[in-house]
Scaffold this motif. Structure first.
Motif, short mmCIF file in Angstrom:
data_model
loop_
_atom_site.label_atom_id
_atom_site.label_comp_id
_atom_site.label_asym_id
_atom_site.label_seq_id
_atom_site.Cartn_x
_atom_site.Cartn_y
_atom_site.Cartn_z
N GLY A 13 0.79 -1.22 0.00
CA GLY A 13 0.00 0.00 0.00
C GLY A 13 0.82 1.27 0.00
N ALA A 16 2.42 3.99 -3.53
CA ALA A 16 2.14 5.33 -4.03
C ALA A 16 3.04 6.38 -3.41
N GLY A 38 -1.26 -1.96 -5.16
CA GLY A 38 -1.38 -1.25 -3.90
C GLY A 38 -2.24 -1.90 -2.84
N ASP A 39 -2.99 -2.95 -3.20
CA ASP A 39 -3.81 -3.61 -2.18
C ASP A 39 -4.07 -5.06 -2.53
N SER A 61 -0.84 -3.51 4.09
CA SER A 61 -1.49 -2.93 2.91
C SER A 61 -2.95 -2.62 3.20
#
Length: 86
Positions: A13, A16, A38-39, A61
């Motif tokens: 996560g 970014a 990201g997840d 995450s």
């Protein structure tokens, strides 16, 4: 080591915000095929579509719990290497 041809799914996560830049850079240097999500939900959707050799899963995450993602990935791809980290 040369990781040419090794596909790595990185679930983090903090991607970014650059939290995985050192890991990503190291894997790139070793010539691994890296996919960063990201997840956990994205990881599961992607793993259902294509195989990976290994998944690196950040327990922190967002969304699904890291251990849950690890278990689901194992169900989808029982021969994929799985690493859960904090």
């Amino acid at each position: 080591p040369d990781l040419t041809g090794v596909s790595v799914l990185v679930v983090d996560g903090s991607a970014a915000t650059g939290g995985t830049l050192s890991t990503h850079a190291a894997l790139q240097h070793m010539k691994a095929d890296i996919v960063l999500v990201g997840d956990g939900a994205d990881a599961l959707a992607l793993a259902a579509k294509r195989p990976f050799d290994v998944a690196l899963i950040d327990d922190g995450s967002p969304g699904l719990d890291g251990l849950h993602v690890l278990r689901k990935l194992h169900e989808l791809r029982p021969f994929m290497g799985l690493v859960l980290y904090t």
